[in-house]
Every structure is written in C-alpha cells, then in structure tokens.
Write a protein that holds these residues in place. Structure first.
Motif, mmCIF file in Angstrom:
data_model
loop_
_atom_site.group_PDB
_atom_site.id
_atom_site.type_symbol
_atom_site.label_atom_id
_atom_site.label_comp_id
_atom_site.label_asym_id
_atom_site.label_seq_id
_atom_site.Cartn_x
_atom_site.Cartn_y
_atom_site.Cartn_z
ATOM 1 N N LEU A 1 -28.438 32.549 -3.149
ATOM 2 C CA LEU A 1 -29.260 33.819 -3.745
ATOM 3 C C LEU A 1 -28.249 35.189 -3.451
ATOM 4 C CD1 LEU A 1 -32.766 33.026 -2.705
ATOM 5 C CD2 LEU A 1 -31.462 32.683 -5.040
ATOM 6 N N THR A 2 -27.619 35.284 -2.462
ATOM 7 C CA THR A 2 -26.735 36.480 -2.251
ATOM 8 C C THR A 2 -25.257 36.533 -2.593
ATOM 9 O OG1 THR A 2 -26.105 36.001 0.165
ATOM 10 C CG2 THR A 2 -28.142 37.359 -0.219
ATOM 11 N N GLY A 3 -24.728 35.069 -2.540
ATOM 12 C CA GLY A 3 -23.212 34.782 -2.889
ATOM 13 C C GLY A 3 -22.499 34.803 -1.558
ATOM 14 N N VAL A 4 -23.094 35.302 -0.392
ATOM 15 C CA VAL A 4 -22.132 35.483 0.662
ATOM 16 C C VAL A 4 -21.792 33.957 1.170
ATOM 17 C CG1 VAL A 4 -22.308 35.823 3.084
ATOM 18 C CG2 VAL A 4 -23.428 37.557 1.400
ATOM 19 N N GLY A 5 -20.744 33.937 1.454
ATOM 20 C CA GLY A 5 -19.981 32.635 1.871
ATOM 21 C C GLY A 5 -19.848 31.590 0.812
ATOM 22 N N ILE A 6 -20.161 31.687 -0.307
ATOM 23 C CA ILE A 6 -20.102 30.534 -1.219
ATOM 24 C C ILE A 6 -18.649 30.473 -1.837
ATOM 25 C CG2 ILE A 6 -20.802 29.789 -3.858
ATOM 26 C CD1 ILE A 6 -22.911 29.768 -1.541
ATOM 27 N N PRO A 7 -17.937 31.425 -2.199
ATOM 28 C CA PRO A 7 -16.629 31.406 -2.486
ATOM 29 C C PRO A 7 -15.631 30.465 -1.469
ATOM 30 C CG PRO A 7 -17.099 33.557 -2.891
ATOM 31 C CD PRO A 7 -18.238 32.879 -2.332
ATOM 32 N N ALA A 8 -15.822 30.919 -0.170
ATOM 33 C CA ALA A 8 -15.229 30.070 0.866
ATOM 34 C C ALA A 8 -15.673 28.579 1.089
ATOM 35 C CB ALA A 8 -15.623 30.831 2.227
ATOM 36 N N ALA A 9 -16.898 28.505 0.689
ATOM 37 C CA ALA A 9 -17.466 26.936 0.568
ATOM 38 C C ALA A 9 -17.027 26.142 -0.507
ATOM 39 C CB ALA A 9 -19.002 27.011 0.456
ATOM 40 N N MET A 10 -16.520 26.883 -1.719
ATOM 41 C CA MET A 10 -15.961 26.273 -2.756
ATOM 42 C C MET A 10 -14.451 26.197 -2.682
ATOM 43 S SD MET A 10 -18.485 25.407 -5.088
ATOM 44 C CE MET A 10 -20.190 25.871 -5.316
ATOM 45 N N ASP A 11 -13.799 26.870 -2.059
ATOM 46 C CA ASP A 11 -12.467 26.828 -1.946
ATOM 47 C C ASP A 11 -11.819 25.551 -1.459
ATOM 48 O OD1 ASP A 11 -9.880 27.986 -1.830
ATOM 49 O OD2 ASP A 11 -9.958 28.109 0.395
ATOM 50 N N GLY A 12 -11.060 24.906 -2.208
ATOM 51 C CA GLY A 12 -10.337 23.753 -2.080
ATOM 52 C C GLY A 12 -11.281 22.585 -2.329
ATOM 53 N N VAL A 13 -12.289 22.578 -2.863
ATOM 54 C CA VAL A 13 -13.451 21.418 -3.001
ATOM 55 C C VAL A 13 -13.061 20.830 -4.249
ATOM 56 C CG1 VAL A 13 -15.653 20.942 -3.413
ATOM 57 C CG2 VAL A 13 -15.053 22.667 -1.629
ATOM 58 N N ASP A 14 -13.222 19.413 -4.286
ATOM 59 C CA ASP A 14 -12.930 18.988 -5.653
ATOM 60 C C ASP A 14 -14.253 18.624 -6.347
ATOM 61 O OD1 ASP A 14 -10.046 18.479 -5.007
ATOM 62 O OD2 ASP A 14 -10.503 16.845 -3.939
ATOM 63 N N SER A 15 -15.143 18.185 -5.547
ATOM 64 C CA SER A 15 -16.643 17.896 -6.031
ATOM 65 C C SER A 15 -17.567 18.614 -5.337
ATOM 66 C CB SER A 15 -16.898 16.307 -5.843
ATOM 67 O OG SER A 15 -15.956 15.396 -6.649
ATOM 68 N N VAL A 16 -18.690 18.912 -5.901
ATOM 69 C CA VAL A 16 -19.964 19.668 -5.335
ATOM 70 C C VAL A 16 -20.950 18.824 -6.036
ATOM 71 C CG1 VAL A 16 -21.368 21.677 -5.600
ATOM 72 C CG2 VAL A 16 -18.861 22.007 -5.537
ATOM 73 N N VAL A 17 -21.920 18.443 -4.827
ATOM 74 C CA VAL A 17 -23.020 18.034 -5.197
ATOM 75 C C VAL A 17 -24.400 18.737 -4.815
ATOM 76 C CG1 VAL A 17 -24.785 15.976 -4.589
ATOM 77 C CG2 VAL A 17 -22.372 15.688 -4.432
ATOM 78 N N HIS A 18 -24.798 19.404 -5.809
ATOM 79 C CA HIS A 18 -25.933 20.353 -5.819
ATOM 80 C C HIS A 18 -27.340 19.949 -5.541
ATOM 81 C CE1 HIS A 18 -27.655 24.306 -6.410
ATOM 82 N NE2 HIS A 18 -28.662 23.597 -7.060
ATOM 83 N N LEU A 19 -27.751 20.139 -4.571
ATOM 84 C CA LEU A 19 -29.157 19.404 -3.917
ATOM 85 C C LEU A 19 -30.233 20.569 -3.646
ATOM 86 C CD1 LEU A 19 -27.959 16.654 -1.673
ATOM 87 C CD2 LEU A 19 -28.204 16.466 -4.271
ATOM 88 N N ALA A 20 -29.875 21.864 -3.921
ATOM 89 C CA ALA A 20 -30.661 22.889 -3.396
ATOM 90 C C ALA A 20 -31.849 22.815 -4.374
ATOM 91 C CB ALA A 20 -29.851 24.445 -3.384
ATOM 92 N N THR A 21 -32.974 23.305 -3.867
ATOM 93 C CA THR A 21 -34.244 23.349 -4.578
ATOM 94 C C THR A 21 -34.957 24.511 -3.918
ATOM 95 O OG1 THR A 21 -35.829 22.204 -6.003
ATOM 96 C CG2 THR A 21 -35.518 21.312 -3.755
ATOM 97 N N GLY A 22 -36.206 24.851 -4.751
ATOM 98 C CA GLY A 22 -36.971 25.872 -4.014
ATOM 99 C C GLY A 22 -37.655 26.916 -5.077
ATOM 100 N N GLY A 23 -38.033 27.882 -4.520
ATOM 101 C CA GLY A 23 -38.800 29.012 -5.502
ATOM 102 C C GLY A 23 -37.688 29.536 -6.637
ATOM 103 N N ARG A 24 -36.516 29.687 -6.264
ATOM 104 C CA ARG A 24 -35.438 30.402 -7.002
ATOM 105 C C ARG A 24 -34.570 29.285 -7.458
ATOM 106 N NH1 ARG A 24 -34.433 35.795 -5.251
ATOM 107 N NH2 ARG A 24 -33.343 35.865 -7.185
ATOM 108 N N ASP A 25 -34.910 28.062 -7.602
ATOM 109 C CA ASP A 25 -34.081 26.779 -7.943
ATOM 110 C C ASP A 25 -33.050 27.396 -9.217
ATOM 111 O OD1 ASP A 25 -33.488 24.322 -7.718
ATOM 112 O OD2 ASP A 25 -34.626 23.608 -9.163
ATOM 113 N N VAL A 26 -33.650 27.969 -10.268
ATOM 114 C CA VAL A 26 -32.508 28.164 -11.307
ATOM 115 C C VAL A 26 -31.506 29.328 -10.960
ATOM 116 C CG1 VAL A 26 -32.338 29.167 -13.733
ATOM 117 C CG2 VAL A 26 -34.359 27.515 -13.184
#
Length: 184
Positions: free
Chosen positions: A13-38
C-alpha cells in the motif's frame, strides 16, 4: 509479513520495501488479499514490471465473473489489469478453500440454528492449491490456466450437516436464500 535474516519485507500500500523485494526476482506469486485488494495487486504488478520480473503468478477465484459482489468484481479488475500490463503472467482460479467454508458455519456459533446458503461449494485444500501454484511459478508464463477445485461439489446444507456432525453439535441446519443474484 515478518522480518528476519534472508527475508525482505515490503508494504504494497505504501510501496516501502517493494523495489528491494522485487530486485533480482524471476517469479512473483501474488497471494495478498484484503480490503485494499485491487490497490495491492496493482502495486505488485507495477513493481514487477519496473523490476523486469519474468513471471507473475496470480491466485484468483473460480466463478468471479458471475458474482456481483465488490470483492469478486475487484478480482476481475485485477485479472484484467494484469492481462493488459504486458507482464508475463499466469492466473490460477481456485474454488473456495476448506477454511472459508468452515468459517461460514463457525461464525454462527451463537446462533440457535446454522444457516446454509442455497448454493454449492467445491472446497479445496490449501496444500493442493499451493502445490499447483509452485508448479506454475517454476514454469513458463501461461496466461489463464485451467481452474482448480476440490474433488467434490456439495450443497452448502450438506456441508453444514457434515460440519456439525464433526463438531458434535446438535443444532439444525436450515437452507437460507440470500437476496439478489448471489444468493441463487
């Protein structure tokens, strides 16, 4: 969701830490859900695009095109956003998890009767879905793949009767019709 050695945390939601989490990643599995899902999903997709991730795997829900509730409409929006993003992806739609169906009845623990909706479920084990998601994440992007569901479709009332028997409860299970297209 947790910090520690070898883990990178981020906030979709804030974007904090997301670029570092994606750095060098080949695949992302998105499972997050909740009130701000979209919003969360769009942030994850945008971050994966920016990081040039090669494969984005999304979990979704069987039948969402036909359910006129906001949560399900949001899932349709997410799938559309992903498909239009140009990001290589795979979308797996699963039927409801056993925990969801169990929650439907356990939430009624103080009711003198258990109400079961007038529709059926085909519940599936989260372990089966996780196994399939891992297979998909390890392979090439495929777009939307075949839906996955539990081995048996059962009326909610039938599931409710089995659930109350397993819990050694004696209250009746009544079938209830909920208003609108969702309840039929």
């Amino acid at each position: 969701r947790r910090a520690g050695a070898g883990l990178t945390t981020g906030d979709l939601l804030t974007g904090v830490g997301i670029p570092a989490a994606m750095d060098g990643v080949d695949s992302v599995v998105h499972l997050a859900t909740g009130g701000r899902d979209v919003d969360q999903a769009k942030a994850a997709i945008d971050a994966a695009l920016a990081a040039d991730v090669g494969h984005f795997v999304l979990i979704s829900i069987v039948g969402i095109d036909d359910i006129p509730l906001g949560y399900y409409k949001g899932k349709v929006q997410i799938e559309k956003y992903l498909a239009e993003s140009g990001l290589p992806h795979t979308v797996l739609r699963a039927t409801q998890f056993h925990q969801f169906v169990e929650g439907l009845f356990s939430a009624q623990k103080y009711s003198p009767v258990f109400f079961a909706p007038r529709f059926s479920f085909q519940p599936i084990s989260t372990d089966e879905v996780a196994t399939r998601l891992a297979e998909l994440a390890g392979g090439a992007p495929q777009g939307r793949v075949a839906d996955i569901g539990g081995p048996q479709q059962l009326a909610a009332r039938e599931i409710g009767l089995k659930w109350k028997q397993a819990k050694h409860l004696h209250r009746p299970v009544w079938t209830a019709t909920f208003p609108g297209r969702t309840g039929t």
